[in-house]
Design a protein around this motif. Structure first.
Motif, PDB file in Angstrom:
ATOM      1  N   ARG A  78     -16.635  -4.353   8.690  1.00 30.37           N
ATOM      2  CA  ARG A  78     -17.078  -3.566   7.542  1.00 30.37           C
ATOM      3  C   ARG A  78     -18.038  -2.445   7.940  1.00 30.37           C
ATOM      4  O   ARG A  78     -17.938  -1.318   7.419  1.00 30.37           O
ATOM      5  CB  ARG A  78     -17.741  -4.487   6.512  1.00 30.37           C
ATOM      6  N   ASP A  79     -18.968  -2.721   8.831  1.00 31.10           N
ATOM      7  CA  ASP A  79     -19.915  -1.678   9.233  1.00 31.10           C
ATOM      8  C   ASP A  79     -19.209  -0.489   9.871  1.00 31.10           C
ATOM      9  O   ASP A  79     -19.597   0.669   9.648  1.00 31.10           O
ATOM     10  CB  ASP A  79     -20.947  -2.256  10.214  1.00 31.10           C
ATOM     11  N   ASP A  80     -18.161  -0.753  10.675  1.00 25.93           N
ATOM     12  CA  ASP A  80     -17.412   0.338  11.303  1.00 25.93           C
ATOM     13  C   ASP A  80     -16.617   1.127  10.268  1.00 25.93           C
ATOM     14  O   ASP A  80     -16.544   2.360  10.329  1.00 25.93           O
ATOM     15  CB  ASP A  80     -16.475  -0.203  12.378  1.00 25.93           C
ATOM     16  N   VAL A  81     -16.006   0.415   9.325  1.00 26.72           N
ATOM     17  CA  VAL A  81     -15.232   1.092   8.280  1.00 26.72           C
ATOM     18  C   VAL A  81     -16.140   1.967   7.431  1.00 26.72           C
ATOM     19  O   VAL A  81     -15.855   3.150   7.186  1.00 26.72           O
ATOM     20  CB  VAL A  81     -14.500   0.062   7.396  1.00 26.72           C
ATOM     21  N   PHE A  82     -17.257   1.410   6.982  1.00 23.24           N
ATOM     22  CA  PHE A  82     -18.143   2.168   6.105  1.00 23.24           C
ATOM     23  C   PHE A  82     -18.762   3.353   6.845  1.00 23.24           C
ATOM     24  O   PHE A  82     -18.897   4.447   6.278  1.00 23.24           O
ATOM     25  CB  PHE A  82     -19.233   1.265   5.534  1.00 23.24           C
ATOM     26  N   ALA A  83     -19.132   3.135   8.112  1.00 26.52           N
ATOM     27  CA  ALA A  83     -19.698   4.244   8.898  1.00 26.52           C
ATOM     28  C   ALA A  83     -18.702   5.388   9.000  1.00 26.52           C
ATOM     29  O   ALA A  83     -19.075   6.569   8.878  1.00 26.52           O
ATOM     30  CB  ALA A  83     -20.092   3.748  10.286  1.00 26.52           C
ATOM     31  N   TRP A  84     -17.417   5.063   9.206  1.00 25.80           N
ATOM     32  CA  TRP A  84     -16.398   6.118   9.303  1.00 25.80           C
ATOM     33  C   TRP A  84     -16.274   6.853   7.973  1.00 25.80           C
ATOM     34  O   TRP A  84     -16.163   8.084   7.952  1.00 25.80           O
ATOM     35  CB  TRP A  84     -15.060   5.500   9.705  1.00 25.80           C
ATOM     36  N   TYR A  85     -16.306   6.140   6.861  1.00 17.30           N
ATOM     37  CA  TYR A  85     -16.191   6.769   5.546  1.00 17.30           C
ATOM     38  C   TYR A  85     -17.335   7.739   5.281  1.00 17.30           C
ATOM     39  O   TYR A  85     -17.181   8.674   4.471  1.00 17.30           O
ATOM     40  CB  TYR A  85     -16.168   5.699   4.456  1.00 17.30           C
ATOM     41  N   THR A  86     -18.470   7.541   5.900  1.00 15.27           N
ATOM     42  CA  THR A  86     -19.637   8.382   5.616  1.00 15.27           C
ATOM     43  C   THR A  86     -19.864   9.460   6.677  1.00 15.27           C
ATOM     44  O   THR A  86     -20.817  10.232   6.563  1.00 15.27           O
ATOM     45  CB  THR A  86     -20.904   7.516   5.510  1.00 15.27           C
ATOM     46  N   ARG A  87     -18.996   9.524   7.690  1.00 15.29           N
ATOM     47  CA  ARG A  87     -19.155  10.547   8.731  1.00 15.29           C
ATOM     48  C   ARG A  87     -18.521  11.863   8.285  1.00 15.29           C
ATOM     49  O   ARG A  87     -17.607  11.885   7.453  1.00 15.29           O
ATOM     50  CB  ARG A  87     -18.522  10.074  10.041  1.00 15.29           C
ATOM     51  N   PRO A  88     -18.967  12.993   8.887  1.00 16.70           N
ATOM     52  CA  PRO A  88     -18.355  14.285   8.557  1.00 16.70           C
ATOM     53  C   PRO A  88     -16.862  14.269   8.876  1.00 16.70           C
ATOM     54  O   PRO A  88     -16.446  13.766   9.914  1.00 16.70           O
ATOM     55  CB  PRO A  88     -19.104  15.270   9.476  1.00 16.70           C
ATOM     56  N   GLY A  89     -16.068  14.809   7.991  1.00 15.21           N
ATOM     57  CA  GLY A  89     -14.634  14.893   8.217  1.00 15.21           C
ATOM     58  C   GLY A  89     -13.835  13.769   7.599  1.00 15.21           C
ATOM     59  O   GLY A  89     -12.606  13.859   7.525  1.00 15.21           O
TER      60      GLY A  89
ATOM     61  N   GLU B 153     -16.939  19.378   1.593  1.00 12.69           N
ATOM     62  CA  GLU B 153     -17.266  17.962   1.557  1.00 12.69           C
ATOM     63  C   GLU B 153     -18.767  17.773   1.735  1.00 12.69           C
ATOM     64  O   GLU B 153     -19.455  18.677   2.222  1.00 12.69           O
ATOM     65  CB  GLU B 153     -16.488  17.180   2.615  1.00 12.69           C
ATOM     66  N   PRO B 154     -19.305  16.617   1.353  1.00  8.87           N
ATOM     67  CA  PRO B 154     -20.756  16.419   1.451  1.00  8.87           C
ATOM     68  C   PRO B 154     -21.240  16.464   2.892  1.00  8.87           C
ATOM     69  O   PRO B 154     -20.617  15.871   3.779  1.00  8.87           O
ATOM     70  CB  PRO B 154     -20.973  15.027   0.850  1.00  8.87           C
ATOM     71  N   VAL B 155     -22.330  17.148   3.113  1.00  9.97           N
ATOM     72  CA  VAL B 155     -22.882  17.270   4.463  1.00  9.97           C
ATOM     73  C   VAL B 155     -23.368  15.925   4.985  1.00  9.97           C
ATOM     74  O   VAL B 155     -23.156  15.576   6.151  1.00  9.97           O
ATOM     75  CB  VAL B 155     -24.038  18.293   4.471  1.00  9.97           C
ATOM     76  N   ASP B 156     -23.982  15.140   4.134  1.00  5.31           N
ATOM     77  CA  ASP B 156     -24.573  13.862   4.548  1.00  5.31           C
ATOM     78  C   ASP B 156     -23.776  12.654   4.064  1.00  5.31           C
ATOM     79  O   ASP B 156     -24.314  11.554   3.924  1.00  5.31           O
ATOM     80  CB  ASP B 156     -26.016  13.760   4.040  1.00  5.31           C
ATOM     81  N   GLY B 157     -22.490  12.850   3.769  1.00  6.14           N
ATOM     82  CA  GLY B 157     -21.679  11.747   3.289  1.00  6.14           C
ATOM     83  C   GLY B 157     -21.784  11.580   1.783  1.00  6.14           C
ATOM     84  O   GLY B 157     -22.500  12.334   1.092  1.00  6.14           O
ATOM     85  N   PRO B 158     -21.098  10.572   1.222  1.00 11.88           N
ATOM     86  CA  PRO B 158     -21.036  10.411  -0.242  1.00 11.88           C
ATOM     87  C   PRO B 158     -22.270   9.757  -0.836  1.00 11.88           C
ATOM     88  O   PRO B 158     -22.195   8.781  -1.582  1.00 11.88           O
ATOM     89  CB  PRO B 158     -19.795   9.530  -0.414  1.00 11.88           C
ATOM     90  N   VAL B 159     -23.439  10.293  -0.498  1.00 15.77           N
ATOM     91  CA  VAL B 159     -24.695   9.745  -1.021  1.00 15.77           C
ATOM     92  C   VAL B 159     -24.893  10.206  -2.459  1.00 15.77           C
ATOM     93  O   VAL B 159     -24.227  11.141  -2.934  1.00 15.77           O
ATOM     94  CB  VAL B 159     -25.893  10.180  -0.146  1.00 15.77           C
ATOM     95  N   ASP B 160     -25.811   9.555  -3.170  1.00 15.26           N
ATOM     96  CA  ASP B 160     -26.044   9.874  -4.572  1.00 15.26           C
ATOM     97  C   ASP B 160     -26.372  11.356  -4.759  1.00 15.26           C
ATOM     98  O   ASP B 160     -27.252  11.900  -4.079  1.00 15.26           O
ATOM     99  CB  ASP B 160     -27.197   9.033  -5.128  1.00 15.26           C
ATOM    100  N   GLY B 161     -25.650  11.985  -5.662  1.00 14.36           N
ATOM    101  CA  GLY B 161     -25.906  13.377  -5.986  1.00 14.36           C
ATOM    102  C   GLY B 161     -25.109  14.375  -5.181  1.00 14.36           C
ATOM    103  O   GLY B 161     -25.060  15.558  -5.538  1.00 14.36           O
ATOM    104  N   ALA B 162     -24.487  13.955  -4.077  1.00 12.88           N
ATOM    105  CA  ALA B 162     -23.678  14.861  -3.270  1.00 12.88           C
ATOM    106  C   ALA B 162     -22.398  15.210  -4.017  1.00 12.88           C
ATOM    107  O   ALA B 162     -21.938  14.470  -4.889  1.00 12.88           O
ATOM    108  CB  ALA B 162     -23.349  14.222  -1.926  1.00 12.88           C
TER     109      ALA B 162
END
Length: 512
Positions: free
Chosen positions: A14-25, A41-50
């Motif tokens: 799960r940590d690898d999957v989630f990390a990939w989802y939040t990386r640029p690209g 796309e969001p610069v810092d991943g799908p964080v709140d407000g992006a």
């Protein structure tokens, strides 16, 4: 309110999957080529407000065909033809390692909410997705019509979800093979902290020219997914001098910011004047000059930097299978399979590829590792030969371009991943063919595309059609080329193709 739910098992932690989802690209990799593209796309991943901004095609094959027609006509007509809708999402409910949500801010729907939950499942992960939506004007439609629209729309949603699941597994497997999963990188950093030998991190900073092109966009997204820093070579007028992710350059004037290039480990050079136009003398001059001048500028700069401060830099420079000559009559050596050791052909594109590759090799004498990637016919509805053929097939008028000519193709995902693989593989040097292991004849290509799309493929494309667009020479060297090219060197360098057969590649890029 209509609701769609789906669970997908991903054979990675799960940590690898989630990390990939939040990386640029990640978002770029997840949007299917048949569905549209990412504008922002969001610069810092799908964080709140992006926020994210996408350009989406209309549903079904007719929508894909209309978009392909608009893209093709846009290369020969002034201005652009509208064929897409813009979609803006806001990200919220971001819980590191566990989930996030997208909410439509503006777009064609009345409302849209897409929730993602990531759960451990043994050594793997289950991704649970819940989409609730409301279509405009749907409540006012008759019941049978409303139900029919929902069935078609939800079938399209599941096509996209299935594509994303396959893409996620393939990308994570690729990053695992190169040692770039988040867990692998954490382990490597801990080894470095312990001063362990053999824990060299490899390239960390990669610069890309042609980063906004069809291939360059996917290359940058894959590099971002690998956790590498990506810098884009951007023409001077469009750059922000304060943006560290951009490097100013202009091959027409000889401008290149070498200071910004100094700490770059690898340059992936993909820029060049588009080939798809009438082969006039002026067009051929631009094709050749843009490749030779730009490559010379980069190669000489890397050579100077490597001489002044050696760090094992690499240059991965684009080339093409046009190197071999369009037909057997355009070759000085005859071979059943075209391999990297053969001399270049005698026609225009072969000579242009020779000068192109020679420009890249200028950096070798200074210790720069140089790879020239001889790219075949890239399969994507967003550009190239497939884009040009889709409108005819969508209308039921598709057919072969030629008969017995060998067509050496490669999927968009494979050409992008192979380029990144070569950038990360120290043993890769010299020319490498970027083609799939199983080339096909022109008739077989048409039959396969027709079968994937469930459309007829019996109407031969008239010879005058390509000549009208490209001129006689362009049609001969591009559309009617007969090149059976070997993928053996890429395989020997350890690249694992995602799509060995044409049917696999077409089903993936077209969502069929």
């Amino acid at each position: 309110m209509p609701r769609v739910e789906q669970e997908t098992y991903l054979p990675f932690a799960r940590d690898d999957v989630f990390a990939w989802y939040t990386r640029p690209g990640a978002l770029t990799r997840l949007v299917p080529p048949f569905a549209g593209e990412v504008l922002e796309e969001p610069v810092d991943g799908p964080v709140d407000g992006a926020t994210s901004r996408l350009s989406l095609t209309l549903p079904t094959l007719l929508g894909t065909g209309a978009d392909a027609a608009a893209g093709m006509l846009g290369t020969v007509l002034p201005g652009s033809i509208p064929s897409r809708v813009t979609w803006v999402s806001r990200h919220e409910d971001f819980r590191p390692g566990h989930g996030f949500t997208d909410v439509m801010v503006s777009g064609p729907m009345r409302s849209w909410r897409h929730e993602r939950e990531f759960h451990d499942d043994g050594p793997g992960t289950v991704l649970h997705e819940t989409i609730t939506y409301e279509m405009p004007a749907a409540p006012r439609l008759p019941g049978p019509v409303r139900r029919r629209i929902h069935r078609v729309f939800e079938a399209e949603l599941r096509r996209i979800i299935d594509h994303r699941a396959h893409q996620t597994v393939q990308d994570l497997a690729f990053h695992q093979s190169t040692g770039h999963l988040a867990s692998q990188q954490r382990e490597r950093r801990s080894h470095l902290d312990c001063d362990t030998e053999d824990a060299t991190p490899g390239p960390q900073v990669v610069a890309v020219s042609g980063a906004s092109g069809m291939i360059g966009t996917q290359v940058c997204a894959l590099l971002g997914g690998a956790g590498l820093e990506v810098r884009r070579l951007v023409r001077g007028a469009g750059t922000d001098p304060e943006d560290p992710a951009e490097i100013r350059w202009d091959p027409d004037t000889g401008l290149l910011d070498e200071e910004a290039l100094a700490d770059v480990d690898v340059v992936i050079h993909l820029a060049g004047h588009p080939l798809a136009a009438r082969f006039t003398e002026e067009h051929k001059r631009k094709v050749r000059a843009s490749r030779v001048d730009g490559t010379t500028l980069i190669a000489d700069a890397l050579a100077r930097l490597e001489t002044a401060q050696p760090r094992g830099r690499a240059l991965i420079s684009s080339s093409a299978i046009g190197w071999y000559g369009a037909t057997p009559d355009d070759r000085t050596q005859q071979a059943e399979m075209l391999t990297e050791d053969l001399r270049c052909g005698t026609d225009f594109l072969a000579e242009a590829c020779r000068a192109w590759e020679e420009s890249a090799r200028r950096a070798e004498s200074s210790g720069v590792r140089v790879v020239t990637v001889r790219t075949g016919i890239v399969q994507s509805p967003s550009g190239g030969a497939l884009q040009q053929m889709l409108p005819l097939y969508a209308a039921g008028l598709g057919g072969p371009l030629g008969t017995t000519q060998w067509q050496s193709w490669i999927s968009l995902d494979d050409v992008a991943a192979l380029i990144v693989h070569l950038a990360l593989t120290p043993a890769a040097r010299g020319p490498v063919n970027a083609v799939a292991p199983e080339p096909v004849r022109a008739r077989e290509y048409a039959r396969t595309l027709g079968a994937v799309l469930r459309r007829p493929s019996v109407v031969p494309v008239p010879g005058f059609g390509p000549k009208l667009l490209l001129g006689a020479q362009g049609a001969r060297e591009l559309v009617m080329a007969d090149q059976r090219v070997s993928a053996e060197k890429a395989l020997e360098l350890g690249y694992a193709f995602r799509h060995h057969t044409l049917a696999e590649a077409l089903r993936h890029v077209l969502g069929r």
